[in-house]
Design a protein around this motif. Structure first.
Motif, PDB file in Angstrom:
ATOM      1  N   GLU A  25      50.648  15.779   6.077  1.00 15.95           N
ATOM      2  CA  GLU A  25      49.555  17.114   6.114  1.00 15.95           C
ATOM      3  C   GLU A  25      49.610  18.311   5.622  1.00 15.95           C
ATOM      4  O   GLU A  25      49.232  19.202   5.732  1.00 15.95           O
ATOM      5  N   ASP A  26      51.631  18.265   4.547  1.00 16.18           N
ATOM      6  CA  ASP A  26      51.915  19.489   4.242  1.00 16.18           C
ATOM      7  C   ASP A  26      50.995  19.078   2.650  1.00 16.18           C
ATOM      8  O   ASP A  26      50.973  20.530   1.787  1.00 16.18           O
ATOM      9  N   LYS A  27      50.424  18.245   1.729  1.00 18.69           N
ATOM     10  CA  LYS A  27      49.818  18.198   0.818  1.00 18.69           C
ATOM     11  C   LYS A  27      48.100  18.525   1.015  1.00 18.69           C
ATOM     12  O   LYS A  27      47.121  19.031   0.607  1.00 18.69           O
ATOM     13  N   ILE A  28      47.565  18.001   2.136  1.00 21.66           N
ATOM     14  CA  ILE A  28      46.435  17.617   2.553  1.00 21.66           C
ATOM     15  C   ILE A  28      45.702  18.670   3.539  1.00 21.66           C
ATOM     16  O   ILE A  28      46.184  18.366   4.883  1.00 21.66           O
ATOM     17  N   LEU A  29      45.532  19.139   4.129  1.00 23.78           N
ATOM     18  CA  LEU A  29      44.757  20.686   4.635  1.00 23.78           C
ATOM     19  C   LEU A  29      43.344  20.328   4.969  1.00 23.78           C
ATOM     20  O   LEU A  29      42.286  20.375   4.662  1.00 23.78           O
ATOM     21  N   LEU A  30      43.045  19.846   6.335  1.00 22.19           N
ATOM     22  CA  LEU A  30      41.809  19.669   6.678  1.00 22.19           C
ATOM     23  C   LEU A  30      41.020  20.682   7.700  1.00 22.19           C
ATOM     24  O   LEU A  30      41.195  21.277   8.744  1.00 22.19           O
ATOM     25  N   ARG A  31      40.154  21.577   6.886  1.00 23.11           N
ATOM     26  CA  ARG A  31      39.251  23.019   7.901  1.00 23.11           C
ATOM     27  C   ARG A  31      38.343  22.950   7.473  1.00 23.11           C
ATOM     28  O   ARG A  31      37.226  23.403   6.952  1.00 23.11           O
ATOM     29  N   PRO A  32      37.555  21.714   8.607  1.00 26.17           N
ATOM     30  CA  PRO A  32      35.656  21.440   8.169  1.00 26.17           C
ATOM     31  C   PRO A  32      35.382  23.053   9.479  1.00 26.17           C
ATOM     32  O   PRO A  32      36.000  23.327  10.117  1.00 26.17           O
ATOM     33  N   ARG A  33      33.666  22.944   9.042  1.00 24.36           N
ATOM     34  CA  ARG A  33      32.708  24.025   9.287  1.00 24.36           C
ATOM     35  C   ARG A  33      32.052  22.690  10.314  1.00 24.36           C
ATOM     36  O   ARG A  33      31.629  21.106   9.849  1.00 24.36           O
ATOM     37  N   ALA A  34      30.822  22.678  11.177  1.00 26.31           N
ATOM     38  CA  ALA A  34      30.722  22.571  12.112  1.00 26.31           C
ATOM     39  C   ALA A  34      29.224  22.275  11.861  1.00 26.31           C
ATOM     40  O   ALA A  34      28.315  20.955  11.048  1.00 26.31           O
ATOM     41  N   LYS A  35      28.891  22.439  10.094  1.00 27.86           N
ATOM     42  CA  LYS A  35      27.725  22.676   9.432  1.00 27.86           C
ATOM     43  C   LYS A  35      27.408  22.450   8.346  1.00 27.86           C
ATOM     44  O   LYS A  35      28.385  23.520   8.005  1.00 27.86           O
ATOM     45  N   LYS A  36      26.149  22.685   7.443  1.00 28.45           N
ATOM     46  CA  LYS A  36      26.497  23.115   6.068  1.00 28.45           C
ATOM     47  C   LYS A  36      26.408  24.594   5.995  1.00 28.45           C
ATOM     48  O   LYS A  36      24.805  25.450   6.514  1.00 28.45           O
ATOM     49  N   LEU A  37      26.992  25.624   5.337  1.00 31.25           N
ATOM     50  CA  LEU A  37      26.754  27.624   5.581  1.00 31.25           C
ATOM     51  C   LEU A  37      26.835  28.092   4.121  1.00 31.25           C
ATOM     52  O   LEU A  37      27.186  29.337   4.121  1.00 31.25           O
ATOM     53  N   GLY A  38      26.891  27.022   2.937  1.00 26.97           N
ATOM     54  CA  GLY A  38      26.625  28.379   1.530  1.00 26.97           C
ATOM     55  C   GLY A  38      28.126  27.828   1.466  1.00 26.97           C
ATOM     56  O   GLY A  38      29.096  27.784   1.925  1.00 26.97           O
ATOM     57  N   LEU A  39      28.123  28.003   0.110  1.00 28.54           N
ATOM     58  CA  LEU A  39      29.609  27.855  -1.208  1.00 28.54           C
ATOM     59  C   LEU A  39      30.512  28.561  -0.981  1.00 28.54           C
ATOM     60  O   LEU A  39      31.825  28.481  -0.503  1.00 28.54           O
ATOM     61  N   GLY A  40      29.965  29.637  -0.956  1.00 27.66           N
ATOM     62  CA  GLY A  40      30.724  31.183  -0.775  1.00 27.66           C
ATOM     63  C   GLY A  40      31.784  31.600   0.584  1.00 27.66           C
ATOM     64  O   GLY A  40      32.188  31.405   0.703  1.00 27.66           O
TER      65      GLY A  40
END
Length: 250
Positions: A74-89
């Motif tokens: 968990e120190d090297k791979i952090l997961l920060r997901p979002r619920a849907k596709k909201l754009g690259l920026g």
């Protein structure tokens, strides 16, 4: 005799590199890109973290990322997901909020950007203390592989129009393999209003406006092996609109 650990001279222990990986339907590519990142950062001795920002991929990308987190920690791979596709920026902005490094890499998760170039980015940045370093397909040994003629013409045409209209001081505006000082990236995203693929172009234009220094590293861009390209008609129309907007406002 005790074995000696490999040394990495001139590695500034205070520097940490956060890699932002926005994903959407990248379950086949994600294990490979993460393995390569771990390999090249491990060999170079730089401190790093990988932040995966998944936009609700229906193919199970997030589940794959969770397994990778168990493997690498968990120190090297952090997961920060979002619920849907909201754009690259907005994906980059979201990931940056969770980054603990003082430098930030942005790159594609589909293996188009090979992590083998990362040490070159870091070395280039340190040469002149550049505020950002951009990978370029259009200078030196840079190039594009695996695209058909239509895709190459679109890319070349978009970059040519951008150069003529915006005069950005960089050879590849539409690329998305870059290294930023975190403070510089913070400053740029505050000013950027574009979303999607235009976001990358506006970042370079705003950097020029703010007199940030830009270095370039030639890269080989290879078309994705797995999955489908996200570039479609809507993205092309959005790019043209964004280009016109930037030309009128910068």
């Amino acid at each position: 005799m005790a074995s000696r650990k490999p040394s990495h001279p001139n590695r500034d222990s205070e520097d940490k590199y956060s890699i932002l990986l926005p994903t959407y339907n990248e379950r086949e590519n994600l294990p490979l890109i993460v393995w390569l990142l771990v390999k090249y950062f491990g060999e170079s001795g730089y401190n790093y973290e990988i932040i995966v920002i998944d936009d609700g991929s229906p193919d199970g990308t997030l589940e794959v990322a969770e397994q990778l987190q168990k493997i690498y920690g968990e120190d090297k791979i952090l997961l920060r997901p979002r619920a849907k596709k909201l754009g690259l920026g907005t994906a980059y902005i979201h990931g940056m909020k969770h980054a603990t490094g003082n430098f930030i890499f942005i790159m594609d998760a589909d293996l188009s950007h090979h992590p083998k170039f990362i040490p070159e980015f870091i070395e280039k940045q340190k040469e002149c203390n550049y505020d950002l370093v951009s990978g370029t397909r259009y200078q030196g040994s840079g190039g594009v592989y695996g695209w058909d003629l239509r895709r190459k013409l679109i890319s070349r045409g978009a970059n040519f129009l951008s150069q003529v209209l915006l005069r950005p001081g960089a050879s590849d505006l539409t690329g998305s393999f870059r290294l930023y000082k975190k403070a510089v990236l913070d400053s740029l995203v505050e000013r950027c209003v574009s979303k999607g693929y235009v976001f990358q172009m506006e970042m370079i234009v705003r950097a020029r406006q703010l007199n940030y220094t830009i270095g370039e590293v030639p890269i080989s861009f290879v078309d994705r092996v797995y999955g489908e390209s996200k570039l479609g008609g809507n993205e092309i129309v959005s790019f043209v609109k964004g280009l016109i907007t930037l030309f009128a406002t910068t």
